[in-house]
Design a protein around this motif. Structure first.
Motif, PDB file in Angstrom:
ATOM      1  N   SER A  11       0.816  -1.211   0.000  1.00 40.18           N
ATOM      2  CA  SER A  11       0.000   0.000   0.000  1.00 40.18           C
ATOM      3  C   SER A  11       0.857   1.271   0.000  1.00 40.18           C
ATOM      4  CB  SER A  11      -0.944   0.002   1.189  1.00 40.18           C
ATOM      5  OG  SER A  11      -0.178  -0.035   2.363  1.00 40.18           O
ATOM      6  N   GLY A  12       2.034   1.185   0.562  1.00 40.56           N
ATOM      7  CA  GLY A  12       2.940   2.329   0.499  1.00 40.56           C
ATOM      8  C   GLY A  12       2.512   3.504   1.348  1.00 40.56           C
ATOM      9  N   SER A  13       1.793   3.224   2.435  1.00 38.89           N
ATOM     10  CA  SER A  13       1.323   4.358   3.241  1.00 38.89           C
ATOM     11  C   SER A  13       2.481   5.062   3.950  1.00 38.89           C
ATOM     12  CB  SER A  13       0.250   3.923   4.238  1.00 38.89           C
ATOM     13  OG  SER A  13       0.789   3.106   5.243  1.00 38.89           O
ATOM     14  N   GLU A 178       3.639   4.991  12.858  1.00 35.88           N
ATOM     15  CA  GLU A 178       4.701   4.819  11.852  1.00 35.88           C
ATOM     16  C   GLU A 178       4.765   6.037  10.944  1.00 35.88           C
ATOM     17  OE1 GLU A 178       4.853   1.061   9.750  1.00 35.88           O
ATOM     18  OE2 GLU A 178       3.781   0.054  11.361  1.00 35.88           O
TER      19      GLU A 178
HETATM   20  C1  GRF Z   1       4.206  -1.353   7.883  1.00 37.86           C
HETATM   21  O1  GRF Z   1       3.514  -1.856   8.980  1.00 37.86           O
HETATM   22  C2  GRF Z   1       5.686  -1.458   8.110  1.00 37.86           C
HETATM   23  O2  GRF Z   1       6.046  -1.329   9.449  1.00 37.86           O
HETATM   24  C3  GRF Z   1       5.999  -2.836   7.648  1.00 37.86           C
HETATM   25  O3  GRF Z   1       5.152  -3.070   6.556  1.00 37.86           O
HETATM   26  C4  GRF Z   1       4.015  -2.216   6.641  1.00 37.86           C
HETATM   27  C5  GRF Z   1       4.002  -1.420   5.371  1.00 37.86           C
HETATM   28  O4  GRF Z   1       2.875  -0.631   5.233  1.00 37.86           O
HETATM   29  N1  GRF Z   1       7.405  -2.972   7.370  1.00 37.86           N
HETATM   30  P1  GRF Z   1       2.819   0.466   4.074  1.00 37.86           P
HETATM   31  O5  GRF Z   1       3.089  -0.274   2.754  1.00 37.86           O
HETATM   32  O6  GRF Z   1       3.837   1.497   4.354  1.00 37.86           O
HETATM   33  O7  GRF Z   1       1.418   0.976   4.109  1.00 37.86           O
END
Ligand code: GRF
Length: 196
Positions: A11-13, A178
């Motif tokens: 998803s790359g959030s 995050e």
């Molecule tokens: C996050 O929970 C990160 O900690 C882990 O993978 C997930 C990635 O989420 N390494 P996103 O792709 O950034 O939405």
């Protein structure tokens, strides 16, 4: 201008949070840094569209079209190095990297992991934290070393584990944090550069 290359798989959030922070905090003027490229190992990674919409170069390198992990990592390094990055950011990049890759980017490769490291390296961190009866969970930004999920810690965020949490609910609570600590850590990296 110093380049940041972000690697994603999904998803790359976190990538999106970094791109937004770079724009809102005017990193190019204030830190002489910009997100130059987003590279995914999956063509359908949702984050690619967001990156494109923000004028960032994107590319896809499908690990399945390479005979070995070493071949994939060599091609990935070549793609990344087109941008001569000061910093390579793993943001939900779901590949185990070879020691050669990690050594090539020593000191300029960071990751975010959804647990309070050194607790729960690896996968299914939220369910494991719930099963262990943890009262707190969180996320860790760390330098990447050859030892998976064990590099020096750069930042952490802590959230409570609530009595009726499912892994999904806890993951969403952690993810919100995050999105705060990862952009902050990237900015901090550039502020700490000797040339800054
Ligand atoms: C996050 O929970 C990160 O900690 C882990 O993978 C997930 C990635 O989420 N390494 P996103 O792709 O950034 O939405």
């Amino acid at each position: 201008m110093k380049n940041i290359v972000i690697l994603i798989s999904g998803s790359g959030s976190n990538m999106a949070a970094i791109v937004r922070a770079a724009e809102q905090e005017r990193w190019s003027e204030r830190l002489n840094a910009r997100v130059a490229a987003v590279i995914s190992n999956k063509a359908d990674a949702a984050g690619l569209e967001m990156a494109k919409a923000h004028g960032i170069a994107t590319s896809v390198l499908d690990h399945k079209s390479f005979a070995s992990r070493e071949d994939f990592d060599a091609a990935l390094m070549a793609e990344i190095d087109l941008f001569s990055p000061e910093l390579v950011v793993l943001a939900g990049f779901m590949r185990i990297l070879t020691p050669g890759f990690v050594a090539h980017y020593a000191g300029r490769l960071i990751n975010i992991h959804p647990s309070l490291l050194p607790a729960f390296p690896g996968l299914n961190t939220h369910q494991r934290a719930i099963d262990a009866g943890c009262q707190f969970a969180g996320a860790t930004v760390h330098q990447v070393t050859a030892d998976l999920d064990h590099g020096p810690i750069l930042a952490q965020a802590v959230v409570p584990v609530l009595f009726d949490d499912t892994a999904e609910v806890l993951a969403a609570r952690v993810l919100t944090q995050e999105h705060l600590i990862y952009p902050r850590s990237v900015a901090e990296f550039f502020r700490n550069l000797p040339s800054y």
